[in-house]
Design a protein around this motif. Structure first.
Motif, PDB file in Angstrom:
ATOM      1  N   TYR A   1       0.969  -4.055  17.631  1.00 41.52           N
ATOM      2  CA  TYR A   1      -0.475  -3.919  17.341  1.00 41.52           C
ATOM      3  C   TYR A   1      -1.257  -5.111  17.886  1.00 41.52           C
TER       4      TYR A   1
ATOM      5  N   TYR B   1       0.821  -1.219   0.000  1.00 41.23           N
ATOM      6  CA  TYR B   1       0.000   0.000   0.000  1.00 41.23           C
ATOM      7  C   TYR B   1       0.858   1.273   0.000  1.00 41.23           C
TER       8      TYR B   1
ATOM      9  N   CYS C   1       8.162   8.426   9.406  1.00 36.91           N
ATOM     10  CA  CYS C   1       8.078   7.032   8.940  1.00 36.91           C
ATOM     11  C   CYS C   1       9.096   6.755   7.835  1.00 36.91           C
TER      12      CYS C   1
ATOM     13  N   PHE D   1      -2.866  -1.697  12.945  1.00 36.38           N
ATOM     14  CA  PHE D   1      -2.179  -0.423  13.181  1.00 36.38           C
ATOM     15  C   PHE D   1      -2.913   0.778  12.624  1.00 36.38           C
TER      16      PHE D   1
ATOM     17  N   GLN E   1       9.717   3.145   9.042  1.00 39.10           N
ATOM     18  CA  GLN E   1       8.258   3.201   9.215  1.00 39.10           C
ATOM     19  C   GLN E   1       7.873   3.327  10.695  1.00 39.10           C
ATOM     20  N   SER E   2       7.070   2.398  11.208  1.00 39.78           N
ATOM     21  CA  SER E   2       6.524   2.589  12.558  1.00 39.78           C
ATOM     22  C   SER E   2       7.531   2.406  13.683  1.00 39.78           C
TER      23      SER E   2
ATOM     24  N   GLY F   1       7.803  -2.229  12.067  1.00 36.04           N
ATOM     25  CA  GLY F   1       7.369  -1.285  11.039  1.00 36.04           C
ATOM     26  C   GLY F   1       7.052  -2.041   9.764  1.00 36.04           C
ATOM     27  N   VAL F   2       6.208  -1.464   8.909  1.00 38.74           N
ATOM     28  CA  VAL F   2       5.837  -2.173   7.674  1.00 38.74           C
ATOM     29  C   VAL F   2       6.967  -2.208   6.639  1.00 38.74           C
TER      30      VAL F   2
ATOM     31  N   ASN G   1      -4.556   7.356   6.950  1.00 31.99           N
ATOM     32  CA  ASN G   1      -3.952   8.268   7.921  1.00 31.99           C
ATOM     33  C   ASN G   1      -4.614   9.647   7.852  1.00 31.99           C
TER      34      ASN G   1
HETATM   35  N1  LIG Z   1       2.933  -0.208  10.690  1.00 35.47           N
HETATM   36  C1  LIG Z   1       3.570   0.732  10.055  1.00 35.47           C
HETATM   37  O1  LIG Z   1       4.783   0.720   9.921  1.00 35.47           O
HETATM   38  C2  LIG Z   1       2.710   1.789   9.424  1.00 35.47           C
HETATM   39  C3  LIG Z   1       3.439   3.034   9.040  1.00 35.47           C
HETATM   40  C4  LIG Z   1       2.955   3.625   7.758  1.00 35.47           C
HETATM   41  N2  LIG Z   1       3.723   4.806   7.467  1.00 35.47           N
HETATM   42  C5  LIG Z   1       1.484   3.984   7.839  1.00 35.47           C
HETATM   43  O2  LIG Z   1       1.197   4.991   8.377  1.00 35.47           O
HETATM   44  O3  LIG Z   1       0.637   3.280   7.380  1.00 35.47           O
END
Ligand SMILES: NC(=O)CC[C@H](N)C(=O)O
Length: 301
Positions: free
Chosen positions: A229, A13, A181, A81, A49-50, A246-247, A153
Protein backbone atom coordinates in the motif's frame (compact mmCIF):
# COMPACT_ATOMS: atom_id res chain seq x y z
CA UNK A 1 13.47 -11.18 17.12
CA UNK A 2 12.61 -12.42 20.60
CA UNK A 3 14.44 -9.41 22.00
CA UNK A 4 12.37 -6.86 20.09
CA UNK A 5 10.06 -5.10 22.50
CA UNK A 6 8.21 -2.87 20.03
CA UNK A 7 5.92 -5.22 18.16
CA UNK A 8 3.16 -2.96 16.87
CA UNK A 9 -0.57 -3.45 17.38
CA UNK A 10 -2.85 -6.23 16.18
CA UNK A 11 -5.66 -5.28 13.79
CA UNK A 12 -8.75 -4.61 15.89
CA UNK A 13 -11.30 -3.76 13.21
CA UNK A 14 -11.72 -7.48 12.47
CA UNK A 15 -12.80 -8.81 15.91
CA UNK A 16 -11.24 -12.33 15.75
CA UNK A 17 -7.87 -10.80 14.77
CA UNK A 18 -8.01 -8.51 17.83
CA UNK A 19 -7.78 -11.60 20.04
CA UNK A 20 -4.54 -12.98 18.52
CA UNK A 21 -1.49 -13.05 20.81
CA UNK A 22 0.86 -10.34 19.43
CA UNK A 23 3.95 -12.04 20.83
CA UNK A 24 3.98 -14.73 18.15
CA UNK A 25 6.54 -14.79 15.38
CA UNK A 26 7.16 -17.29 12.59
CA UNK A 27 9.42 -17.47 9.57
CA UNK A 28 9.94 -19.91 6.72
CA UNK A 29 12.38 -19.70 3.81
CA UNK A 30 12.01 -22.11 0.90
CA UNK A 31 15.03 -21.89 -1.38
CA UNK A 32 15.14 -22.47 -5.14
CA UNK A 33 16.72 -25.88 -4.63
CA UNK A 34 13.85 -26.92 -2.36
CA UNK A 35 15.42 -26.55 1.07
CA UNK A 36 13.03 -25.45 3.81
CA UNK A 37 14.32 -23.40 6.73
CA UNK A 38 11.90 -22.53 9.53
CA UNK A 39 12.10 -20.52 12.73
CA UNK A 40 9.68 -19.67 15.53
CA UNK A 41 6.00 -20.47 15.09
CA UNK A 42 6.34 -21.39 11.42
CA UNK A 43 3.70 -24.12 11.64
CA UNK A 44 1.05 -21.95 13.27
CA UNK A 45 -1.84 -21.10 10.91
CA UNK A 46 -2.84 -17.43 10.74
CA UNK A 47 -5.33 -15.42 8.70
CA UNK A 48 -3.52 -14.58 5.47
CA UNK A 49 -5.88 -11.66 4.74
CA UNK A 50 -4.49 -9.51 1.92
CA UNK A 51 -1.70 -11.93 1.04
CA UNK A 52 -4.56 -13.82 -0.65
CA UNK A 53 -4.70 -10.99 -3.21
CA UNK A 54 -1.61 -12.46 -4.91
CA UNK A 55 -3.26 -15.85 -5.45
CA UNK A 56 -6.61 -14.32 -6.44
CA UNK A 57 -4.86 -12.08 -8.99
CA UNK A 58 -3.04 -15.09 -10.45
CA UNK A 59 -6.39 -16.89 -10.72
CA UNK A 60 -8.11 -13.91 -12.40
CA UNK A 61 -5.28 -13.45 -14.92
CA UNK A 62 -5.61 -17.13 -15.75
CA UNK A 63 -9.29 -16.57 -16.53
CA UNK A 64 -9.30 -13.33 -18.52
CA UNK A 65 -5.62 -12.48 -19.11
CA UNK A 66 -4.66 -8.90 -19.87
CA UNK A 67 -8.28 -7.74 -20.29
CA UNK A 68 -8.22 -7.51 -16.48
CA UNK A 69 -6.23 -4.29 -16.91
CA UNK A 70 -9.26 -2.54 -18.40
CA UNK A 71 -10.85 -2.75 -14.97
CA UNK A 72 -7.92 -2.24 -12.62
CA UNK A 73 -4.69 -0.24 -12.86
CA UNK A 74 -1.07 -1.09 -12.19
CA UNK A 75 0.13 1.94 -10.26
CA UNK A 76 0.87 2.37 -6.57
CA UNK A 77 -1.99 4.21 -4.90
CA UNK A 78 -0.11 6.10 -2.20
CA UNK A 79 -3.22 5.60 -0.06
CA UNK A 80 -4.15 3.13 2.70
CA UNK A 81 -5.42 -0.33 1.71
CA UNK A 82 -9.06 0.50 2.40
CA UNK A 83 -9.15 4.02 0.96
CA UNK A 84 -12.00 5.21 -1.25
CA UNK A 85 -10.71 8.67 -2.24
CA UNK A 86 -9.26 7.90 -5.67
CA UNK A 87 -12.26 5.95 -6.90
CA UNK A 88 -14.45 8.95 -7.66
CA UNK A 89 -11.79 10.85 -9.55
CA UNK A 90 -10.73 7.74 -11.46
CA UNK A 91 -14.23 6.57 -12.42
CA UNK A 92 -14.36 3.46 -10.29
CA UNK A 93 -11.11 1.99 -11.68
CA UNK A 94 -8.91 1.03 -8.69
CA UNK A 95 -5.23 1.91 -8.90
CA UNK A 96 -3.97 -1.67 -8.52
CA UNK A 97 -5.13 -5.21 -7.66
CA UNK A 98 -3.61 -5.18 -4.17
CA UNK A 99 -5.62 -2.40 -2.53
CA UNK A 100 -9.04 -3.54 -1.35
CA UNK A 101 -10.92 -1.88 -4.22
CA UNK A 102 -8.71 -3.63 -6.78
CA UNK A 103 -9.02 -6.97 -4.99
CA UNK A 104 -12.80 -6.62 -5.09
CA UNK A 105 -12.65 -6.26 -8.88
CA UNK A 106 -10.41 -9.34 -9.00
CA UNK A 107 -12.91 -11.26 -6.82
CA UNK A 108 -15.68 -10.13 -9.18
CA UNK A 109 -13.73 -11.59 -12.13
CA UNK A 110 -13.17 -14.87 -10.28
CA UNK A 111 -16.88 -15.04 -9.48
CA UNK A 112 -18.00 -14.81 -13.13
CA UNK A 113 -19.94 -17.90 -14.21
CA UNK A 114 -19.88 -19.44 -10.73
CA UNK A 115 -21.79 -19.50 -7.50
CA UNK A 116 -19.72 -17.71 -4.79
CA UNK A 117 -19.10 -21.03 -3.03
CA UNK A 118 -17.64 -22.52 -6.23
CA UNK A 119 -15.42 -19.48 -6.91
CA UNK A 120 -13.94 -19.58 -3.43
CA UNK A 121 -13.55 -23.37 -3.63
CA UNK A 122 -11.57 -22.90 -6.82
CA UNK A 123 -9.19 -20.45 -5.14
CA UNK A 124 -8.77 -22.72 -2.11
CA UNK A 125 -7.94 -25.64 -4.41
CA UNK A 126 -5.39 -23.49 -6.26
CA UNK A 127 -3.67 -22.46 -3.01
CA UNK A 128 -3.60 -26.09 -1.80
CA UNK A 129 -2.06 -27.13 -5.12
CA UNK A 130 0.61 -24.42 -4.88
CA UNK A 131 1.48 -25.31 -1.29
CA UNK A 132 1.14 -29.06 -1.97
CA UNK A 133 -0.97 -29.24 1.15
CA UNK A 134 -4.60 -30.37 1.22
CA UNK A 135 -5.06 -29.38 4.86
CA UNK A 136 -5.32 -25.62 4.19
CA UNK A 137 -8.73 -24.28 5.25
CA UNK A 138 -10.84 -21.15 5.33
CA UNK A 139 -11.61 -19.82 8.81
CA UNK A 140 -15.39 -19.36 8.54
CA UNK A 141 -15.49 -17.42 11.79
CA UNK A 142 -13.12 -14.77 10.38
CA UNK A 143 -15.06 -14.63 7.10
CA UNK A 144 -18.38 -14.18 8.87
CA UNK A 145 -16.97 -11.57 11.20
CA UNK A 146 -15.74 -9.50 8.24
CA UNK A 147 -19.09 -9.91 6.57
CA UNK A 148 -20.66 -8.32 9.65
CA UNK A 149 -18.13 -5.52 10.18
CA UNK A 150 -16.53 -4.79 6.80
CA UNK A 151 -18.46 -1.59 6.15
CA UNK A 152 -15.64 0.06 4.23
CA UNK A 153 -15.42 -2.87 1.86
CA UNK A 154 -19.20 -2.74 1.40
CA UNK A 155 -18.84 0.95 0.52
CA UNK A 156 -16.02 0.26 -1.96
CA UNK A 157 -17.99 -2.52 -3.65
CA UNK A 158 -21.16 -0.46 -3.97
CA UNK A 159 -19.24 2.53 -5.24
CA UNK A 160 -17.59 0.50 -7.99
CA UNK A 161 -20.89 -1.14 -8.85
CA UNK A 162 -22.23 2.39 -9.47
CA UNK A 163 -19.45 2.80 -12.07
CA UNK A 164 -20.35 -0.64 -13.50
CA UNK A 165 -16.92 -1.95 -12.51
CA UNK A 166 -18.52 -4.76 -10.52
CA UNK A 167 -20.69 -7.06 -12.57
CA UNK A 168 -22.30 -9.02 -9.72
CA UNK A 169 -24.49 -7.93 -6.82
CA UNK A 170 -21.95 -6.41 -4.38
CA UNK A 171 -22.86 -8.84 -1.57
CA UNK A 172 -21.84 -11.81 -3.72
CA UNK A 173 -18.48 -10.31 -4.72
CA UNK A 174 -17.89 -9.30 -1.10
CA UNK A 175 -18.64 -12.87 0.01
CA UNK A 176 -15.89 -14.19 -2.26
CA UNK A 177 -13.48 -11.48 -1.09
CA UNK A 178 -14.10 -12.02 2.64
CA UNK A 179 -13.63 -15.77 2.28
CA UNK A 180 -10.36 -15.44 0.38
CA UNK A 181 -9.04 -13.12 3.12
CA UNK A 182 -10.02 -15.75 5.73
CA UNK A 183 -7.79 -18.48 4.30
CA UNK A 184 -5.62 -19.70 7.18
CA UNK A 185 -2.04 -20.75 6.45
CA UNK A 186 1.21 -21.26 8.29
CA UNK A 187 4.47 -19.61 7.24
CA UNK A 188 5.62 -22.93 5.80
CA UNK A 189 2.45 -23.34 3.72
CA UNK A 190 2.67 -19.73 2.53
CA UNK A 191 6.34 -19.92 1.57
CA UNK A 192 5.62 -23.15 -0.31
CA UNK A 193 2.68 -21.54 -2.10
CA UNK A 194 4.90 -18.64 -3.23
CA UNK A 195 7.45 -20.83 -4.98
CA UNK A 196 5.97 -20.27 -8.45
CA UNK A 197 6.84 -16.59 -8.17
CA UNK A 198 10.49 -17.31 -7.32
CA UNK A 199 10.76 -19.97 -10.06
CA UNK A 200 9.58 -17.98 -13.08
CA UNK A 201 6.13 -19.58 -12.98
CA UNK A 202 7.03 -23.21 -12.17
CA UNK A 203 5.47 -25.07 -9.26
CA UNK A 204 8.86 -26.49 -8.27
CA UNK A 205 12.28 -26.72 -9.96
CA UNK A 206 11.75 -28.60 -13.23
CA UNK A 207 8.09 -29.03 -12.30
CA UNK A 208 4.70 -28.15 -13.76
CA UNK A 209 4.16 -24.67 -15.16
CA UNK A 210 1.64 -22.66 -13.12
CA UNK A 211 1.89 -19.44 -15.12
CA UNK A 212 4.21 -18.04 -17.80
CA UNK A 213 7.58 -16.58 -16.82
CA UNK A 214 6.37 -13.18 -18.04
CA UNK A 215 3.30 -13.31 -15.81
CA UNK A 216 5.39 -14.30 -12.78
CA UNK A 217 7.72 -11.35 -13.45
CA UNK A 218 4.76 -8.99 -13.73
CA UNK A 219 3.12 -10.18 -10.51
CA UNK A 220 6.44 -9.72 -8.74
CA UNK A 221 6.65 -6.19 -10.16
CA UNK A 222 3.19 -5.39 -8.80
CA UNK A 223 4.11 -6.84 -5.41
CA UNK A 224 7.20 -4.65 -5.29
CA UNK A 225 5.40 -1.47 -6.29
CA UNK A 226 1.98 -1.98 -4.66
CA UNK A 227 2.17 -4.91 -2.21
CA UNK A 228 2.47 -2.78 0.92
CA UNK A 229 0.00 0.00 0.00
CA UNK A 230 1.25 3.46 0.97
CA UNK A 231 4.34 1.85 2.52
CA UNK A 232 5.41 0.03 -0.67
CA UNK A 233 8.24 2.50 -1.25
CA UNK A 234 9.49 2.01 2.29
CA UNK A 235 9.35 -1.79 1.98
CA UNK A 236 11.34 -1.61 -1.28
CA UNK A 237 13.80 0.73 0.42
CA UNK A 238 14.27 -1.48 3.48
CA UNK A 239 13.87 -5.00 2.06
CA UNK A 240 14.17 -4.67 -1.72
CA UNK A 241 11.99 -7.68 -2.53
CA UNK A 242 8.52 -8.09 -4.05
CA UNK A 243 6.27 -8.58 -1.04
CA UNK A 244 2.61 -8.78 -0.09
CA UNK A 245 1.37 -8.09 3.40
CA UNK A 246 -1.90 -8.80 5.21
CA UNK A 247 -3.48 -7.38 8.35
CA UNK A 248 -3.19 -10.82 9.95
CA UNK A 249 0.52 -9.98 10.22
CA UNK A 250 1.73 -12.21 7.40
CA UNK A 251 4.08 -11.17 4.60
CA UNK A 252 5.02 -13.21 1.54
CA UNK A 253 8.29 -12.00 0.01
CA UNK A 254 9.90 -13.31 -3.16
CA UNK A 255 13.61 -13.30 -3.97
CA UNK A 256 13.40 -14.26 -7.66
CA UNK A 257 15.55 -17.29 -8.43
CA UNK A 258 16.57 -17.51 -4.78
CA UNK A 259 13.79 -17.98 -2.25
CA UNK A 260 10.14 -17.72 -1.30
CA UNK A 261 9.87 -16.34 2.22
CA UNK A 262 6.93 -16.06 4.62
CA UNK A 263 7.15 -14.06 7.82
CA UNK A 264 4.40 -13.68 10.39
CA UNK A 265 3.99 -11.54 13.47
CA UNK A 266 0.53 -10.13 14.26
CA UNK A 267 1.64 -6.69 15.50
CA UNK A 268 1.26 -4.11 12.73
CA UNK A 269 2.87 -0.76 11.98
CA UNK A 270 0.84 2.35 11.18
CA UNK A 271 0.37 1.23 7.56
CA UNK A 272 -1.15 -2.12 8.56
CA UNK A 273 1.94 -4.18 7.72
CA UNK A 274 3.64 -6.59 10.14
CA UNK A 275 6.22 -4.71 12.14
CA UNK A 276 8.48 -7.62 13.11
CA UNK A 277 7.80 -9.43 9.84
CA UNK A 278 9.21 -6.46 7.94
CA UNK A 279 12.22 -6.26 10.25
CA UNK A 280 12.92 -9.99 9.81
CA UNK A 281 12.77 -9.65 6.02
CA UNK A 282 15.01 -6.60 6.14
CA UNK A 283 17.63 -8.59 8.06
CA UNK A 284 17.35 -11.63 5.77
CA UNK A 285 17.76 -9.46 2.69
CA UNK A 286 20.76 -7.75 4.26
CA UNK A 287 22.42 -11.03 5.28
CA UNK A 288 21.85 -12.78 1.93
CA UNK A 289 22.18 -9.92 -0.53
CA UNK A 290 18.89 -11.08 -2.08
CA UNK A 291 17.54 -7.58 -2.73
CA UNK A 292 16.49 -7.32 -6.38
CA UNK A 293 18.54 -4.12 -6.47
CA UNK A 294 21.81 -5.92 -5.64
CA UNK A 295 24.31 -6.73 -8.39
CA UNK A 296 24.20 -10.44 -9.33
CA UNK A 297 27.48 -11.27 -7.57
CA UNK A 298 26.07 -10.05 -4.24
CA UNK A 299 22.88 -12.12 -4.49
CA UNK A 300 24.44 -15.08 -2.70
CA UNK A 301 23.02 -18.45 -1.66
N1 LIG B 1 -4.71 -5.28 4.42
C1 LIG B 1 -5.49 -6.31 4.60
O1 LIG B 1 -5.05 -7.41 4.88
C2 LIG B 1 -6.96 -6.04 4.53
C3 LIG B 1 -7.81 -7.25 4.36
C4 LIG B 1 -9.09 -7.19 5.12
N2 LIG B 1 -9.83 -8.40 4.90
C5 LIG B 1 -9.93 -6.00 4.69
O2 LIG B 1 -10.56 -6.11 3.70
O3 LIG B 1 -9.96 -4.99 5.32
Amino acid sequence: MATETERGAVATYIPPLARIDPKQFGLCVVTADGEIHSAGEAEEAFSIQSVSKVFALTQALGKIGDTLWRRVGREPSGTPFNSIVQLEREQGIPRNPFINAGALVVADVNLAGHAPRVAIGELLRFVRYLAEDETILIDEHVARSEQETGFRNVALANYMRAFANLTHPPELTLGVYFHQCAIAMSCRQLAMAGRYLMLGGLLEPGGARVISAQRARRINALMLTCGHYDASGDFAFRVGLPGKSGVGGGILAIAPGKASIAAWSPGLNENGNSKLGTLALERIAEATGWSVFSPAEERRA
